[in-house]
Motif scaffolding. Structure first.
Motif, mmCIF file in Angstrom:
data_model
loop_
_atom_site.group_PDB
_atom_site.id
_atom_site.type_symbol
_atom_site.label_atom_id
_atom_site.label_comp_id
_atom_site.label_asym_id
_atom_site.label_seq_id
_atom_site.Cartn_x
_atom_site.Cartn_y
_atom_site.Cartn_z
ATOM 1 N N LEU A 110 67.311 72.895 -20.681
ATOM 2 C CA LEU A 110 67.301 71.727 -21.270
ATOM 3 C C LEU A 110 67.849 70.531 -20.194
ATOM 4 N N MET A 111 68.928 70.814 -19.611
ATOM 5 C CA MET A 111 69.456 69.742 -18.692
ATOM 6 C C MET A 111 68.491 69.722 -17.519
ATOM 7 N N TYR A 112 68.243 70.905 -16.894
ATOM 8 C CA TYR A 112 67.393 70.650 -15.521
ATOM 9 C C TYR A 112 65.903 70.212 -15.774
ATOM 10 N N THR A 113 65.247 70.374 -17.008
ATOM 11 C CA THR A 113 63.862 69.912 -17.278
ATOM 12 C C THR A 113 64.049 68.358 -17.288
ATOM 13 N N ILE A 114 65.230 67.945 -18.135
ATOM 14 C CA ILE A 114 65.338 66.529 -18.263
ATOM 15 C C ILE A 114 65.564 65.888 -17.007
ATOM 16 N N VAL A 115 66.442 66.568 -16.090
ATOM 17 C CA VAL A 115 66.512 65.765 -14.766
ATOM 18 C C VAL A 115 65.301 65.641 -13.934
ATOM 19 N N GLU A 116 64.565 66.826 -14.059
ATOM 20 C CA GLU A 116 63.269 66.790 -13.169
ATOM 21 C C GLU A 116 62.213 65.779 -13.718
ATOM 22 N N SER A 117 62.428 65.474 -15.156
ATOM 23 C CA SER A 117 61.461 64.406 -15.572
ATOM 24 C C SER A 117 61.976 63.168 -15.236
ATOM 25 N N LEU A 118 63.239 62.983 -15.139
ATOM 26 C CA LEU A 118 63.756 61.371 -14.808
ATOM 27 C C LEU A 118 63.664 61.182 -13.190
ATOM 28 N N ASP A 119 63.831 62.164 -12.472
ATOM 29 C CA ASP A 119 63.760 62.062 -11.068
ATOM 30 C C ASP A 119 62.648 63.162 -10.632
ATOM 31 N N LYS A 120 61.463 62.947 -10.094
ATOM 32 C CA LYS A 120 60.592 63.941 -9.687
ATOM 33 C C LYS A 120 60.869 64.246 -8.349
ATOM 34 N N ASN A 121 61.684 63.557 -7.656
ATOM 35 C CA ASN A 121 62.196 63.964 -6.242
ATOM 36 C C ASN A 121 62.974 65.215 -6.267
ATOM 37 N N LEU A 122 63.750 65.619 -7.372
ATOM 38 C CA LEU A 122 64.434 66.813 -7.665
ATOM 39 C C LEU A 122 63.613 68.160 -8.171
ATOM 40 N N ILE A 123 63.955 69.236 -7.652
ATOM 41 C CA ILE A 123 63.342 70.337 -8.057
ATOM 42 C C ILE A 123 64.372 71.299 -8.189
ATOM 43 N N ALA A 124 64.412 71.917 -9.328
ATOM 44 C CA ALA A 124 65.614 73.032 -9.822
ATOM 45 C C ALA A 124 65.236 74.155 -8.685
ATOM 46 N N VAL A 125 66.607 74.977 -8.004
ATOM 47 C CA VAL A 125 66.006 75.787 -7.180
ATOM 48 C C VAL A 125 67.214 77.041 -7.657
ATOM 49 N N LYS A 126 68.125 76.703 -8.192
ATOM 50 C CA LYS A 126 69.229 77.701 -8.345
ATOM 51 C C LYS A 126 69.992 77.280 -9.701
ATOM 52 N N GLY A 127 69.979 78.442 -10.534
ATOM 53 C CA GLY A 127 70.837 78.073 -11.849
ATOM 54 C C GLY A 127 71.857 79.426 -11.845
ATOM 55 N N TYR A 128 72.950 78.900 -12.457
ATOM 56 C CA TYR A 128 74.264 79.643 -12.767
ATOM 57 C C TYR A 128 74.588 79.541 -14.282
ATOM 58 N N HIS A 129 74.006 80.197 -15.205
ATOM 59 C CA HIS A 129 73.934 79.993 -16.481
ATOM 60 C C HIS A 129 75.187 81.135 -17.121
ATOM 61 N N PHE A 130 76.346 81.332 -16.387
ATOM 62 C CA PHE A 130 77.354 82.111 -16.826
ATOM 63 C C PHE A 130 78.133 80.965 -17.784
ATOM 64 N N PRO A 131 78.566 81.360 -18.839
ATOM 65 C CA PRO A 131 79.485 80.641 -19.823
ATOM 66 C C PRO A 131 80.444 79.853 -19.080
ATOM 67 N N ASP A 132 81.090 80.372 -18.121
ATOM 68 C CA ASP A 132 82.214 79.549 -17.356
ATOM 69 C C ASP A 132 81.741 78.847 -15.842
ATOM 70 N N GLY A 133 81.652 77.542 -16.084
ATOM 71 C CA GLY A 133 81.226 76.868 -14.667
ATOM 72 C C GLY A 133 79.716 76.828 -14.726
ATOM 73 N N SER A 134 79.028 76.609 -15.495
ATOM 74 C CA SER A 134 77.502 76.549 -15.497
ATOM 75 C C SER A 134 77.167 75.496 -14.618
ATOM 76 N N TYR A 135 75.883 75.510 -13.806
ATOM 77 C CA TYR A 135 75.602 74.549 -12.980
ATOM 78 C C TYR A 135 73.884 74.721 -12.630
ATOM 79 N N VAL A 136 73.172 73.770 -12.235
ATOM 80 C CA VAL A 136 71.821 74.086 -11.898
ATOM 81 C C VAL A 136 71.943 73.212 -10.342
ATOM 82 N N GLU A 137 71.357 73.802 -9.145
ATOM 83 C CA GLU A 137 71.092 73.238 -7.931
ATOM 84 C C GLU A 137 69.797 72.506 -7.773
ATOM 85 N N PHE A 138 69.539 71.353 -7.221
ATOM 86 C CA PHE A 138 68.279 70.807 -7.001
ATOM 87 C C PHE A 138 67.984 70.319 -5.563
#
Length: 241
Positions: A110-138
């Motif tokens: 949900l977060m990264y598709t919204i980010v990509e929709s808001l800023d098309k210069n950003l493309i998600a390339v790595k996700g860390y979807h563990f419950p502790d310390g979750s993040y996505v890199e663009f």
């Protein structure tokens, strides 16, 4: 042989039957390979499922599952029972960690598709979807000037989606169809082969092999907490419940 990944059909299916292919070991320990599995193997930024395999009336703890060369390896202590090729076993996935991981993964999408929709210069390339310390890199150079303003905009869009109890759907489509629906897709997708994508409401579909919720109604909140440059990428962290 390759393992049939039954969890792809239904995140909420926690019990299933399968047949033993063989027992082997590697540097992690002993593992069992089955013809199919409802256990999610760790990968794609998502932890593996845990649970048990029941064989001959004995419940064998499965502490970790990995995916190697098309085969799911279920790691555990198999010394208490002799398993033969073709023998039927019953798989039980622990519900609490499965659903927590599905929440984390859906929140990340949900977060990264919204980010990509808001800023098309950003493309998600790595996700860390563990419950502790979750993040996505663009990858890419952000077009926004003020980070805090951008984070606030993301969180506003996330709240709108959550309030609408938006549906989450997984489906198989051709890469060519994905390219027609969204221009910023990975350039290494195999052409001519069906691709599993996850689509959240009206947001663009994204390739994914993970477990997901059926609806955002199952998420209480998703909040971006910070965004910072790291090794040339933009790392956006989030929390969920």
């Amino acid at each position: 042989m390759s393992t049939v990944l039954a969890y792809l059909e239904d995140t909420y299916k926690l019990i299933d039957k399968a047949h033993v292919e063989y027992i082997a070991n590697d540097e992690r320990g002993y593992y069992c390979v089955l013809d199919s599995t409802v256990f999610y193997p760790q990968g794609g930024g998502q932890p593996s499922d845990v649970g048990t395999i029941e064989a001959k009336g004995v419940h064998l703890t499965i502490a970790f599952v990995s995916f190697v060369d098309g085969v799911a390896r279920h790691y555990g202590d198999f010394s208490s029972v002799s398993l033969e090729k073709g023998e039927e076993v019953t798989l039980y996935v622990d519900e609490a960690p499965r659903m927590q991981n599905a929440k984390a993964h859906t929140a990340g999408h949900l977060m990264y598709t919204i980010v990509e929709s808001l800023d098309k210069n950003l493309i998600a390339v790595k996700g860390y979807h563990f419950p502790d310390g979750s993040y996505v890199e663009f990858q890419g150079s952000p077009s926004f000037e003020n980070t805090e303003t951008f984070i606030a905009e993301i969180n506003t869009k996330i709240s709108e989606a959550l309030n609408e109890a938006t549906s989450v759907e997984a489906s198989l489509i051709m890469p060519e169809e994905l390219a027609a629906r969204w221009s910023n897709i990975p350039n290494n997708l195999p052409l001519g082969k069906p691709l599993r994508v996850v689509t959240i409401g009206n947001l663009h579909p994204t390739p994914c092999g993970g477990t997901h919720l059926k609806s955002l109604q199952e998420l209480k909140s998703v909040v971006v907490t910070k965004a910072k440059r790291q090794k040339g990428n933009l790392k956006i962290s989030y929390k969920f419940e």
